[in-house]
Design a protein around this motif. Structure first.
Motif: not given
Length: 214
Positions: A57, A132, A174
């Motif tokens: 990430l 996200l 993501g």
């Protein structure tokens, strides 16, 4: 650090700092390593990333003037919680952690500036977590492109001053590589962006802004 410290402290900085250059793909900080110091980017681009299960990430991108390794400063666990990797040839300035802490104690303006930086970074992280959780990948990509434009600017041809692979885009938004590849093709088909190798150009800023607000 030089901008926010006392003029009489600059001689101490010069005697403690170490300047060096890293090549593209070279690891500057390894997640989990003991904290030895902090780094300042003087030129070039760096990705700041960490493991998320078996995936990577990307938390942020750092360019000229950015600080790296500050997240390792802790009274509990003195290890770097992130990794940092050069995306291109990058110049860095390094100072060891003890001198950095002493600089904070002596220079109140610098300590205050770093506190504000931590606050801004926390707000940015919280905003990204909301994105996200609540936004589609397509909207997140639009936000990402606009944010990178604001951070890195555009070159003469209208492309972002940052070359990114689809894998890095996936790690930053993501999403999976396959989803990012498909969504980028949708943005291309809708003539919101155009591509040149790993460079992203903006064709319709209004369309991207509208998409980022969904």
């Amino acid at each position: 650090m030089c901008r926010h410290t006392l003029p009489e402290w600059h001689a101490a900085i010069n005697s403690h700092k170490r300047n060096f250059i890293t090549k593209r793909g070279e690891v500057i900080i390894n997640e989990g390593d003991p904290v030895t110091g902090v780094y300042f980017v003087t030129s070039g681009n760096v990705k700041v990333h960490k493991h998320w299960g078996d995936k990577e990430l990307i938390l942020r991108f750092a360019n000229e003037g950015a600080i790296l390794g500050h997240r390792g400063i802790s009274s509990v666990n003195s290890v770097y919680p992130i990794s940092a990797t050069a995306l291109e040839t990058t110049s860095l300035c390094y100072v060891d952690i003890e001198f950095f802490k002493t600089t904070l104690k002596v220079n109140h303006d610098f300590a205050y500036s770093l506190l504000m930086f931590y606050a801004d970074e926390l707000q940015s992280s919280e905003k990204k977590m909301r994105e996200l959780a609540l936004m589609s990948v397509k909207s997140r990509l639009a936000v990402t492109i606009l944010n990178l434009r604001d951070q890195f600017g555009l070159n003469e041809e209208g492309f972002l001053n940052l070359a990114l692979s689809r894998q890095d885009l996936a790690a930053y938004t993501g999403a999976t590589y396959e989803t990012v590849f498909r969504t980028m093709n949708e943005l291309l088909a809708e003539k919101l962006i155009h591509l040149k190798d790993k460079m992203i150009g903006i064709l319709d800023e209004t369309g991207l802004v509208d998409l980022s607000n969904k």
